[in-house]
Design a protein around this motif. Sequence first.
Motif, PDB file in Angstrom:
ATOM      1  N   LEU A 103       0.834  -1.202   0.000  1.00 53.66           N
ATOM      2  CA  LEU A 103       0.000   0.000   0.000  1.00 53.66           C
ATOM      3  C   LEU A 103       0.870   1.255   0.000  1.00 53.66           C
ATOM      4  O   LEU A 103       0.636   2.189  -0.772  1.00 53.66           O
ATOM      5  N   VAL A 104       1.897   1.253   0.866  1.00 56.13           N
ATOM      6  CA  VAL A 104       2.782   2.413   0.947  1.00 56.13           C
ATOM      7  C   VAL A 104       3.478   2.651  -0.397  1.00 56.13           C
ATOM      8  O   VAL A 104       3.561   3.777  -0.886  1.00 56.13           O
ATOM      9  N   LYS A 105       3.927   1.547  -1.004  1.00 56.73           N
ATOM     10  CA  LYS A 105       4.573   1.677  -2.315  1.00 56.73           C
ATOM     11  C   LYS A 105       3.615   2.300  -3.325  1.00 56.73           C
ATOM     12  O   LYS A 105       3.979   3.172  -4.109  1.00 56.73           O
ATOM     13  N   LEU A 106       2.380   1.829  -3.288  1.00 55.68           N
ATOM     14  CA  LEU A 106       1.362   2.374  -4.200  1.00 55.68           C
ATOM     15  C   LEU A 106       1.177   3.870  -3.941  1.00 55.68           C
ATOM     16  O   LEU A 106       1.182   4.685  -4.866  1.00 55.68           O
ATOM     17  N   GLN A 107       1.045   4.215  -2.659  1.00 56.43           N
ATOM     18  CA  GLN A 107       0.822   5.622  -2.311  1.00 56.43           C
ATOM     19  C   GLN A 107       2.002   6.493  -2.706  1.00 56.43           C
ATOM     20  O   GLN A 107       1.838   7.672  -3.017  1.00 56.43           O
ATOM     21  N   GLN A 108       3.206   5.879  -2.700  1.00 54.47           N
ATOM     22  CA  GLN A 108       4.381   6.680  -3.060  1.00 54.47           C
ATOM     23  C   GLN A 108       4.640   6.683  -4.553  1.00 54.47           C
ATOM     24  O   GLN A 108       5.642   7.216  -5.016  1.00 54.47           O
ATOM     25  N   GLY A 109       3.743   6.050  -5.299  1.00 50.82           N
ATOM     26  CA  GLY A 109       3.840   6.136  -6.756  1.00 50.82           C
ATOM     27  C   GLY A 109       4.738   5.109  -7.397  1.00 50.82           C
ATOM     28  O   GLY A 109       5.171   5.294  -8.539  1.00 50.82           O
ATOM     29  N   ASP A 110       5.027   4.010  -6.689  1.00 51.88           N
ATOM     30  CA  ASP A 110       5.805   2.925  -7.279  1.00 51.88           C
ATOM     31  C   ASP A 110       5.172   2.485  -8.606  1.00 51.88           C
ATOM     32  O   ASP A 110       3.972   2.195  -8.663  1.00 51.88           O
ATOM     33  N   ALA A 111       5.994   2.450  -9.650  1.00 53.47           N
ATOM     34  CA  ALA A 111       5.454   2.252 -11.003  1.00 53.47           C
ATOM     35  C   ALA A 111       4.726   0.921 -11.143  1.00 53.47           C
ATOM     36  O   ALA A 111       3.648   0.842 -11.737  1.00 53.47           O
ATOM     37  N   GLU A 112       5.330  -0.140 -10.569  1.00 56.65           N
ATOM     38  CA  GLU A 112       4.727  -1.459 -10.732  1.00 56.65           C
ATOM     39  C   GLU A 112       3.357  -1.536 -10.034  1.00 56.65           C
ATOM     40  O   GLU A 112       2.378  -2.013 -10.603  1.00 56.65           O
ATOM     41  N   ASN A 113       3.318  -1.060  -8.796  1.00 58.58           N
ATOM     42  CA  ASN A 113       2.058  -1.122  -8.053  1.00 58.58           C
ATOM     43  C   ASN A 113       1.008  -0.211  -8.663  1.00 58.58           C
ATOM     44  O   ASN A 113      -0.182  -0.525  -8.686  1.00 58.58           O
ATOM     45  N   LEU A 114       1.473   0.916  -9.161  1.00 60.40           N
ATOM     46  CA  LEU A 114       0.546   1.848  -9.786  1.00 60.40           C
ATOM     47  C   LEU A 114      -0.073   1.218 -11.038  1.00 60.40           C
ATOM     48  O   LEU A 114      -1.281   1.335 -11.293  1.00 60.40           O
ATOM     49  N   ALA A 115       0.767   0.489 -11.777  1.00 59.54           N
ATOM     50  CA  ALA A 115       0.276  -0.164 -12.992  1.00 59.54           C
ATOM     51  C   ALA A 115      -0.727  -1.263 -12.632  1.00 59.54           C
ATOM     52  O   ALA A 115      -1.753  -1.420 -13.304  1.00 59.54           O
ATOM     53  N   LEU A 116      -0.439  -1.986 -11.552  1.00 64.00           N
ATOM     54  CA  LEU A 116      -1.382  -3.029 -11.120  1.00 64.00           C
ATOM     55  C   LEU A 116      -2.716  -2.402 -10.715  1.00 64.00           C
ATOM     56  O   LEU A 116      -3.787  -2.852 -11.103  1.00 64.00           O
ATOM     57  N   TRP A 117      -2.575  -1.373  -9.899  1.00 62.05           N
ATOM     58  CA  TRP A 117      -3.787  -0.673  -9.427  1.00 62.05           C
ATOM     59  C   TRP A 117      -4.620  -0.195 -10.615  1.00 62.05           C
ATOM     60  O   TRP A 117      -5.821  -0.408 -10.674  1.00 62.05           O
ATOM     61  N   LYS A 118      -3.931   0.402 -11.585  1.00 66.34           N
ATOM     62  CA  LYS A 118      -4.611   0.921 -12.780  1.00 66.34           C
ATOM     63  C   LYS A 118      -5.329  -0.220 -13.512  1.00 66.34           C
ATOM     64  O   LYS A 118      -6.446  -0.068 -13.993  1.00 66.34           O
ATOM     65  N   ARG A 119      -4.652  -1.365 -13.548  1.00 68.31           N
ATOM     66  CA  ARG A 119      -5.254  -2.506 -14.228  1.00 68.31           C
ATOM     67  C   ARG A 119      -6.523  -2.961 -13.481  1.00 68.31           C
ATOM     68  O   ARG A 119      -7.549  -3.247 -14.091  1.00 68.31           O
ATOM     69  N   PHE A 120      -6.443  -2.999 -12.148  1.00 64.08           N
ATOM     70  CA  PHE A 120      -7.622  -3.395 -11.352  1.00 64.08           C
ATOM     71  C   PHE A 120      -8.791  -2.439 -11.636  1.00 64.08           C
ATOM     72  O   PHE A 120      -9.937  -2.859 -11.761  1.00 64.08           O
ATOM     73  N   ILE A 121      -8.465  -1.159 -11.717  1.00 68.67           N
ATOM     74  CA  ILE A 121      -9.524  -0.155 -11.933  1.00 68.67           C
ATOM     75  C   ILE A 121     -10.121  -0.311 -13.335  1.00 68.67           C
ATOM     76  O   ILE A 121     -11.343  -0.293 -13.505  1.00 68.67           O
ATOM     77  N   ASP A 122      -9.255  -0.479 -14.320  1.00 70.83           N
ATOM     78  CA  ASP A 122      -9.761  -0.616 -15.697  1.00 70.83           C
ATOM     79  C   ASP A 122     -10.663  -1.834 -15.837  1.00 70.83           C
ATOM     80  O   ASP A 122     -11.720  -1.774 -16.472  1.00 70.83           O
ATOM     81  N   ILE A 123     -10.232  -2.938 -15.220  1.00 64.51           N
ATOM     82  CA  ILE A 123     -11.042  -4.158 -15.283  1.00 64.51           C
ATOM     83  C   ILE A 123     -12.385  -3.933 -14.579  1.00 64.51           C
ATOM     84  O   ILE A 123     -13.440  -4.345 -15.059  1.00 64.51           O
ATOM     85  N   SER A 124     -12.324  -3.223 -13.446  1.00 62.57           N
ATOM     86  CA  SER A 124     -13.566  -2.957 -12.703  1.00 62.57           C
ATOM     87  C   SER A 124     -14.513  -2.105 -13.532  1.00 62.57           C
ATOM     88  O   SER A 124     -15.712  -2.403 -13.627  1.00 62.57           O
ATOM     89  N   ILE A 125     -13.981  -1.045 -14.122  1.00 68.80           N
ATOM     90  CA  ILE A 125     -14.856  -0.150 -14.896  1.00 68.80           C
ATOM     91  C   ILE A 125     -15.469  -0.900 -16.081  1.00 68.80           C
ATOM     92  O   ILE A 125     -16.655  -0.767 -16.364  1.00 68.80           O
ATOM     93  N   ALA A 126     -14.655  -1.738 -16.727  1.00 68.40           N
ATOM     94  CA  ALA A 126     -15.193  -2.498 -17.866  1.00 68.40           C
ATOM     95  C   ALA A 126     -16.349  -3.389 -17.404  1.00 68.40           C
ATOM     96  O   ALA A 126     -17.372  -3.502 -18.079  1.00 68.40           O
ATOM     97  N   GLU A 127     -16.179  -3.996 -16.228  1.00 67.37           N
ATOM     98  CA  GLU A 127     -17.247  -4.861 -15.704  1.00 67.37           C
ATOM     99  C   GLU A 127     -18.475  -4.026 -15.308  1.00 67.37           C
ATOM    100  O   GLU A 127     -19.612  -4.401 -15.604  1.00 67.37           O
ATOM    101  N   PHE A 128     -18.254  -2.881 -14.672  1.00 73.26           N
ATOM    102  CA  PHE A 128     -19.388  -2.022 -14.314  1.00 73.26           C
ATOM    103  C   PHE A 128     -20.121  -1.582 -15.584  1.00 73.26           C
ATOM    104  O   PHE A 128     -21.343  -1.550 -15.630  1.00 73.26           O
ATOM    105  N   GLU A 129     -19.348  -1.287 -16.620  1.00 70.13           N
ATOM    106  CA  GLU A 129     -19.983  -0.802 -17.850  1.00 70.13           C
ATOM    107  C   GLU A 129     -20.827  -1.887 -18.517  1.00 70.13           C
ATOM    108  O   GLU A 129     -21.790  -1.588 -19.207  1.00 70.13           O
ATOM    109  N   ARG A 130     -20.456  -3.124 -18.285  1.00 71.10           N
ATOM    110  CA  ARG A 130     -21.262  -4.220 -18.818  1.00 71.10           C
ATOM    111  C   ARG A 130     -22.648  -4.195 -18.137  1.00 71.10           C
ATOM    112  O   ARG A 130     -23.673  -4.387 -18.785  1.00 71.10           O
TER     113      ARG A 130
END
Length: 553
Positions: free
Chosen positions: A213-240
């Motif tokens: 979590l701390v890494k994500l909050q500090q902008g760690d590229a890998e965690n940020l990319a994972l987080w972004k992926r989780f969000i994109d997948i969620s939005i795609a599912e919500f849009e369905r």
Amino acid sequence: MTLDSIVTDAFASSFPGLEGFAAKVVPATDPKFGDYQCNDALKLAKQLHSNPREIAAKVAAAIDRTCFSKVEVAGPGFLNLTVADPWIDARLEELDAADFCGIPQTGAGRKIVIDYSSPNAAKQMHIGHIRSTVIGNAIDRLFRALGYDVVADNHLGDWGTQFGILIKGYRDCLTAEERENLTVATLEKCYVLSAAKAKEEDGAWKDACRRELVKLQQGDAENLALWKRFIDISIAEFERMYAKLGVKFDTYRGESYYNAMMPGVVSRLVDAGLAKESEGALVVDLTGENLGVAIVRKSDGGYNYTTSDLACVESRVAEYAPERIVYVTDDRQQLHFAQFFSIAAKMGVKTTLVHVPFGLMSFQGKAISTREGNLIRLDDLLEEAKRRAYDIVKDRGGDERLAAQIGYGAVKYTDLSHDPATAIDFSWDKALALEGNSGPYLQYAYARVCSLLEKAGGESEAGAFAVALPSERRLALQLLEFAGAVRRAAEAYKPSILADYLFQTAQLYSTFYQASPILKSVERAARLRLAALFGKILSMGLGILGIETPRHI
Ligand code: ARG
């Protein structure tokens, strides 16, 4: 010219001293007294130092007779009013010719933000999300119908400690294949596994989650990319889900969008003397308003829901300059919104902020609870609705698409036909009933009008309006109230007002249809015209509720 204004004019010309008085015309309590009544003579008696019957008699003599064919003074001073048939016909012509079915475009050039649905990311939508989505969308459509420039914003829950748990779970609880084909269902499973391990005694897993979590909050590229992926997948599912429900957002600004703005909000609250330190946290004391204390920065330095909504409101005001922002959530968030609105006002936010709280929904008599694990996925509910609707329409040659229109419409209408403020129970029997106040009942009413018009050879067969029978007159007067129902529903943030109106209208149509032969009568052309206008208004009204109107069922 409205009936109110016609009677108001009669008051004004009879009593020139009555500046600014507006008469109120209400439906007659009993149709044998006329169509409408006005009780204002009684209310004005004191002010006018006169007897109500005398006031009423004077007003009656002054009333415009092209509008009212019969005006009677009754009882202690009521005015009983019967509307003239030719006046009704002329108004119906106007209504039929008017743009937007006569809905006044009072919102033209005015902006409003509506924040609704707003589920938390990385979880599947469930039955508990129906109300915010469906009520919010109907309010969105109501304001658009009035000409408002609406920004529909989905305030996703896309930030918070759960992402540390998710990232750790993603790395260590999922198979390579699951990671590859990541879905919201997998994310949900991964959260459950990881959260369970975080409860283990040695605390190692929990610490690892926190580090992610701390890494994500500090902008760690890998965690940020994972987080972004989780969000994109969620939005795609919500849009369905939203596609099934006919819901569309202009923006998906989740809580994370406001992260960078939160420190600024808090330091301004401190500078303005609004936030004070308390046990290591920063709080705004609202006890004077009976709203308790709102934390805006936790003792661990983190921000919370209140801080994020404060940053969000400032951002929306700066970006859109809306005259209103409407938030649709369940009524357990009432304190949050009361606190947040109060702080926003103290910070100088002038925009009108409105919380539309809705009551809980139970399912077939049972409370829905995450803890008991009886959460029904929204997708499963919608699919079942479609399946059940298919069973109803298949014998008439209905297809999958029709089943979806009826099934999804039934789910939406169940919600919209109740006052948002009340708790509701969802039951299949009621939702899909073909009689009574249900979506399918109204959709059938529309399809029946369409087939009547087709049988008659199309709308060109319809002639001039010529109301005469009591059932025609009542339906006609009701149709003339359409714009008023839309306006009242929007003003009160209650789509149920429009739903009730449409249900009553359909009942009046059914009475008219049963009382008056249409195709075989000499009044055929006029009656077809009235039926066609009913169909037009019904379809427009259901459209504003987000319910489709197939022409054939
Ligand atoms: N995500 C929140 C929830 O699931 C709802 C957000 C409502 N909007 C807002 N601006 N607070 O409860």
